[in-house]
Design a protein around this motif. Structure first.
Motif, mmCIF file in Angstrom:
data_model
loop_
_atom_site.group_PDB
_atom_site.id
_atom_site.type_symbol
_atom_site.label_atom_id
_atom_site.label_comp_id
_atom_site.label_asym_id
_atom_site.label_seq_id
_atom_site.Cartn_x
_atom_site.Cartn_y
_atom_site.Cartn_z
ATOM 1 N N SER A 58 -1.684 3.052 3.973
ATOM 2 C CA SER A 58 -2.376 3.710 2.868
ATOM 3 C C SER A 58 -2.753 5.101 3.283
ATOM 4 N N GLU A 88 -0.434 -0.459 -4.258
ATOM 5 C CA GLU A 88 -1.873 -0.413 -4.024
ATOM 6 C C GLU A 88 -2.253 0.952 -3.454
ATOM 7 N N ASN A 119 0.829 -1.202 0.000
ATOM 8 C CA ASN A 119 0.000 0.000 0.000
ATOM 9 C C ASN A 119 0.867 1.257 0.000
ATOM 10 N N ASP A 121 -7.419 -0.064 -4.421
ATOM 11 C CA ASP A 121 -7.973 -0.767 -3.263
ATOM 12 C C ASP A 121 -9.388 -0.274 -2.977
#
Length: 545
Positions: A542, A363, A331, A392
């Motif tokens: 993230s 991601e 991420n 995602d």
């Protein structure tokens, strides 16, 4: 001596006593001239003095006006004419020093004001701020103080015997009608943090606590009012402690990476793993990612955390890719993407660890992809080297077809909101999944279904021709050593079977798939550290908003 004749003596005596008038004329003229000159000079001096007095009076008036202007500038906002922070602090000190310490402080932040400056320009933004100030003045009563703290943030300080929440609601209602800006009309709302002054000891404490309430209100949404309570302060202290602990963890090597398998639904083999950050606290207990990832984003530590996870994941995944062809997804936060050397850093880590670029998937959330549109050029460069990009939680953000065409995307991860139906799902529940799969197929994008926990979910997804899945049905996030053992068991076993793992093919029971060998070198995380699949994706490194 001989006597002087009488006549001669008389003549002599008369000449000494009374000079002739003709003889006195020059003296008189001189005296008059001197007097006249003196009068003229005195007149000139008086006129000069009067002029100087007028100049002095004018200078004093100008000085007084300048002092008043300076005092006003020091205590008022030049754009709106409202009182400024200095006046607010002084008034707060007065109220807090009183015997009853009563009153309320509301901090109001305009929702969406940045868009006004960005789209209409700062001149239009300034005009809107002046209109906002006028409206806030209109709801002030008595000794209420209306303040511009700066930017698009205002404050209303109410004294005792005032319903602070009702006044705050009046202020927000006053902000809602349209504002004339340029040739059109715009609409704004406000979000408010409200404080009862009895909760604070000093003016600085009052501003801090009201701001904490404002932050909590913003987290709820627009046009909200949140009243401060001590739990907000405790949470802020906790976040500060987490930030300090996270900094120490980065330097002391107490972060680790766990991996959750991504399984090929057609044959049951592990196709990839998702790397997830884990933090072992000072007390030896795993700190849940949902607690420390938001703090990392808020403090900017997410860049360092993301760099650590990327390097660790690439290092661990090299042998998995060489032996089994298993890729690793990592991420990436928006802050990482904005780093000027992000591309060079990724390529450097790949070179350092020996992982081929095609084995790495970066991601990002839908929101990050949209809000960091300029930064996605970095992703384009990385794709040129073979690195792939996944979105995602697809379907929970913008879900715009246009950005799928414009942005550098290779893989869609379908959010568990679509793959985990309720106990009695609607007939059209799986239609959304089918639509996403059809869309991805038409755009030649791979898809991964997240949050798979039951055999029924997996069976339905296979029937829908979904290629890949991830979830607790297969494994929770586990340390690298456990992934190595699972790979050895799953992929080797399926390679020797006569039939691939598919809808009609038996496979090991879920309990066997979940059974993960212990790893003495690293304490296992309790359940709280491994949230359910929907939390796992958000808890990863993230930039979820």
């Amino acid at each position: 001596f001989p006597a002087m004749p009488l006549g001669a003596a008389a003549v002599a005596s008369g000449m000494d006593a009374a000079p002739h008038p003709v003889m006195l004329l020059p003296t008189t003229i001189a005296a008059v001239a001197v007097g006249g000159l003196l009068v003229i000079r005195l007149g000139l001096i008086a006129r000069v003095a009067d002029g100087q007095a007028r100049d002095l009076r004018r200078s004093l008036r100008q000085r007084a006006a300048l002092e008043r202007e300076l005092r006003h500038r020091a205590t008022h906002d030049p754009l709106t004419g409202l009182a400024n922070r200095a006046v607010l602090l002084d008034r707060l000190d007065q109220l807090l020093a009183g015997p009853d310490r009563s009153g309320t402080l509301a901090i109001i932040d305009l929702d969406g004001f940045k868009d006004v400056n960005d789209t209409l320009g700062h001149a239009a933004g300034d005009e809107v701020l002046r209109q906002v100030a006028k409206r806030l003045r209109s709801v002030a009563v008595g000794e209420d103080l209306v303040v511009r703290l700066g930017g698009d943030e205002f404050a209303v300080l109410c004294g005792r015997d005032t319903d602070g929440k009702a006044r705050a609601r009046q202020a927000l209602d006053a902000l809602r009608p349209g504002y004339g800006a340029g040739d059109g009309e715009i609409f704004l709302s406000g979000t408010t943090g409200l404080l009862d002054l009895g909760e604070s000891a000093t003016s600085a404490d009052a501003l801090r606590d009201a701001d904490l309430a404002l932050t909590a209100a913003k987290e709820i949404g627009k046009n909200q009012i949140v009243v401060f309570h001590t739990a907000l302060r405790e949470a802020r202290i906790r976040r500060g402690e987490l930030a300090g602990g996270l900094r120490r963890a980065l330097t002391e090597g107490r972060l680790s990476v766990h991996y959750q398998p991504v399984v090929n639904l057609s044959d049951g083999k592990m196709a990839a793993v998702e790397a997830l950050a884990r933090w072992l606290g000072d007390d030896g207990v795993m700190i849940p990612p949902m607690q420390f990832i938001p703090v990392a984003e808020e403090t900017g530590l997410i860049v360092s955390v993301g760099k650590y996870v990327l390097r660790r994941a690439c290092s661990d995944a090299r042998i998995w890719y060489e032996r089994y062809g298993v890729a690793v997804t990592v991420n990436v936060s928006g802050q990482q993407l904005r780093e000027p050397d992000f591309v060079d850093e990724v390529l450097g880590i790949l070179s350092e660890t020996g992982l081929p670029p095609q084995a790495l998937v970066l991601e990002l959330t839908e929101t990050t992809m949209i809000t960091e549109i300029e930064s996605t050029r970095a992703l384009e460069r990385l794709r040129g080297f073979g690195v792939r990009v996944a979105i995602d939680d697809f379907g929970t953000g913008y879900s715009s077809l246009s950005y799928l065409v414009r942005l550098p995307v290779d893989i869609l991860k379908i959010d568990r909101a679509f793959t985990s139906p309720p106990a009695q799902p609607a007939p059209h529940h799986w239609a959304f999944v089918r639509a996403i799969l059809d869309l991805a197929s038409s755009l030649q994008l791979q898809t991964i279904a997240e949050g798979i926990e039951t055999d029924q979910q997996a069976h339905t997804l296979r029937n829908l021709d979904c290629p890949l899945a991830q979830g607790y049905l297969y494994s929770r996030p586990v340390p690298a050593a456990a992934i190595a053992e699972l790979l050895s068991a799953w992929n080797t076993r399926y390679e020797t079977e006569s039939q691939p793992y598919g809808p009609q093919t038996a496979r090991p029971e879920p309990t066997e798939l979940h059974r993960v060998p212990a790893e003495p070198a690293e304490p296992q995380a309790p359940d709280a550290a491994d949230p359910q699949p929907d939390e796992t994706s958000r808890a990863a490194v993230s930039a979820c908003p």
